[in-house]
Design an enzyme around this catalytic site. Structure first.
Site: not given
Length: 124
Positions: A28, A69, A76
């Site tokens: 990420e 995050e 996701e």
């Protein structure tokens, strides 16, 4: 199947947590950018002439950005795992996660701005 208990359970929880942080760092870009942000700003906290409570708040909102995050990245990953095809609810889930990250970053900017810029530079 035997359940993990006691020290073994705690150790495994630590391993899983480290694996998750490592996976986010590896996969990420946003998490890597926020780690860089934290690496720059967290040492600064200890150079500032702020109260102990202000220092804790500055550290907390910085770590909160990383936490949110990580959660966004987890959402996701699950959405992507379920299906690669576009779905309204999948897009909504991803957008909500991104919205949570954005709100956390706005909070981070507000807190740092208020304590550091307003509190220290404009103090009478």
């Amino acid at each position: 199947m035997q359940k993990n208990t006691g020290i073994r359970r705690i150790r495994l929880a630590g391993v899983y947590a480290f694996n998750g942080i490592r996976a986010a760092f590896r996969h990420e870009a946003a998490f890597r950018q926020e780690i860089l942000l934290a690496a720059v700003f967290l040492p600064v906290v200890f150079l500032l002439d702020v109260s102990r409570v202000e220092r804790v708040i500055l550290i907390s909102v910085t770590v909160l950005v990383l936490i949110v995050e990580l959660l966004n990245s987890a959402v996701e990953a699950v959405v992507d795992r379920v299906s690669a095809e576009h779905h309204l609810l999948s897009g909504r889930a991803k957008d909500m996660g991104s919205g949570a990250v954005m709100m956390t970053l706005l909070l981070w900017m507000y807190v740092w701005g208020d304590i550091v810029i307003v509190g220290l530079w404009f103090a009478a």
